[in-house]
Write an enzyme that holds these catalytic residues in place. Structure first.
Site, PDB file in Angstrom:
ATOM      1  N   GLY A  69       0.806  -1.211   0.000  1.00  0.00           N
ATOM      2  CA  GLY A  69       0.000   0.000   0.000  1.00  0.00           C
ATOM      3  C   GLY A  69       0.843   1.265   0.000  1.00  0.00           C
ATOM      4  N   THR A 236      12.553  -7.614 -10.082  1.00  0.00           N
ATOM      5  CA  THR A 236      12.031  -8.949 -10.390  1.00  0.00           C
ATOM      6  C   THR A 236      10.752  -9.192  -9.594  1.00  0.00           C
ATOM      7  OG1 THR A 236      14.289  -9.663 -10.783  1.00  0.00           O
ATOM      8  CG2 THR A 236      12.650 -11.403 -10.477  1.00  0.00           C
ATOM      9  N   CYS A 323       1.566   2.768  13.111  1.00  0.00           N
ATOM     10  CA  CYS A 323       2.731   3.550  12.692  1.00  0.00           C
ATOM     11  C   CYS A 323       3.060   4.635  13.707  1.00  0.00           C
ATOM     12  CB  CYS A 323       2.465   4.197  11.344  1.00  0.00           C
ATOM     13  SG  CYS A 323       1.421   3.218  10.287  1.00  0.00           S
TER      14      CYS A 323
END
Ligand code: PLP
Length: 394
Positions: A69, A236, A323
């Site tokens: 996100g 990748t 957070c």
């Protein structure tokens, strides 16, 4: 243990986990390699892209796989900002209660000379399309408003906001990280130009996500390097993670209505029960909210102490957002809905999933009132409220 912190992350579904292990074990070639092993990985990726597009109402070529996100939010916003600068449009419309992946990107852009209008959020946690329309200017290059809030769970009128942006010909990005897999999303119907999602919020693995970007809207890379993701995102590809993400999203989408009804019934029982605690208040609209989100303020206590004691009782919950925990600032989301600082400090977020049971709710409804009463017993603020030296705010 009772896990009631599904907005922070979710447990992988057995099918997603199996798909991840199977892909990592069997389809481990580099999708850019030309021999069969690589081509099998490329095909697995193409198939995953088509399936994800179908769920969102998008086309496969509009889906870009990312690391999650935060990366999708950063890329969507930076890309539109760069496009805007090229046309001398450096104004962005957003809200005061976005996730930090959006807010901190916008703060950085302000330092780089962009102007951002942060729309106020109503006390019920909703932004209105009319206010979005009024904030759009001739130099607006982006509107970015979250689909559902990660702390208080409110669901924004995204279709209406999308229509406003489309009429004004301004790109519209939505952080749908909390909504994907939990709420119906159709990017075409809702006039969404860019959308972020993240696998670990819907029972997929951590570290993988997607960005939808509508055809015709240029998308600039955030990460430079190889030609992966049609030159928009080098590196990748995480084929196993991507396959697991799509498996999880399909599973969630297929069961969406049934899950929502079940989780909503648990949520509403929890809300009813916690409302009985004196001087408490639900944060965010009671109806326009995610099926699993419960967020309360309790006067006279600190959210952190509540979490520690809940942890001792075997209940995983959260206060503010993961957070910001550890910092002493109250949640910017609770301040945005105009909870006073003192009250915002005493918040509790419980986020449920299909895995939770009626017994979990019973246990939470026993433990939370007990712990709130216990903590209030030690609280000088609560003593002042009781004696009338301080006025109740809730
Ligand atoms: C979790 C979350 C993010 C960040 O997603 P990651 O995949 O953890 O980077 C962004 N926005 C919202 C609303 C979230 O809940």
């Amino acid at each position: 243990m009772i896990y009631a912190d599904n907005a922070a992350t979710t447990k992988m579904s057995p099918r997603a986990l199996e798909e991840m292990c199977r892909t990592a074990g069997e389809i481990w070639g580099n999708p850019s390699s030309l021999y069969g092993l690589g081509q099998a990985a490329q095909e697995a990726l193409t198939d995953a892209r088509e399936r994800m597009a179908k769920i969102l109402g998008a086309e496969a070529k509009e889906i870009y796989f990312t690391s999650g996100g935060s990366e999708s939010d950063n890329q969507a916003i930076r890309s539109c900002a760069r496009l805007g600068a090229a046309k001398n449009r450096k104004h962005i419309v957003s809200t005061a209660f976005e996730h930090h992946a959006v807010l901190h990107t916008l703060k950085r852009l302000e330092k780089e000379g962009y102007e951002v209008t942060y729309l106020p959020v109503h006390e019920n946690g909703i932004v209105t399309p009319e206010e979005v329309a009024a904030a759009i200017r001739p130099d607006t290059c982006l509107v970015t408003i979250m689909f559902a809030n990660n702390e208080i769970g409110t669901i924004e009128p995204i279709g209406e906001i999308g229509a406003v942006c489309r009429a004004a010909k301004v790109p519209f990005h939505t952080d749908a990280v909390q909504a994907a897999g939990h709420v119906k999303i159709d990017v075409k119907e809702m006039n969404i130009d860019l959308l972020s999602l993240s696998a670990h919020k819907f029972h997929g693995p951590r570290g993988v996500g997607a960005l939808y970007c509508r055809t015709g809207l240029p998308l600039y890379p955030l990460i430079e390097g190889g030609a992966q993701e049609r030159n928009r995102r080098a590196g990748t590809e995480n084929v196993a993670g991507i396959r697991a993400m799509v498996t999880a999203l399909e599973e969630m989408t297929a069961n969406l209505d049934r899950n929502a009804a079940y989780v909503r019934s648990l949520r509403d029982r929890l809300i009813d029960g916690l409302s009985a605690i004196p001087h408490s208040a639900l944060n965010g609209d009671p109806e326009k909210r995610l099926p699993g989100n419960v967020n309360f303020c309790f006067e006279g206590i600190e959210g952190e102490s509540l979490l520690l004691l809940l942890d001792q009782a075997g209940i995983c919950a959260s206060s503010g957002s993961a957070c910001t925990s550890g910092s002493l600032d109250p949640s910017h989301v609770l301040l945005a809905i105009r909870r006073p600082h003192e009250v915002a400090h005493g918040s509790l977020r419980l986020t449920l999933s299909e895995e939770n049971t009626e017994e979990d709710v019973d246990t939470i409804l026993q433990e939370v009132p007990r712990i709130v009463t216990y903590l209030r017993g030690f609280s000088p603020i609560w003593q002042d409220l009781q004696s009338g030296r301080r006025q109740h705010l809730l």
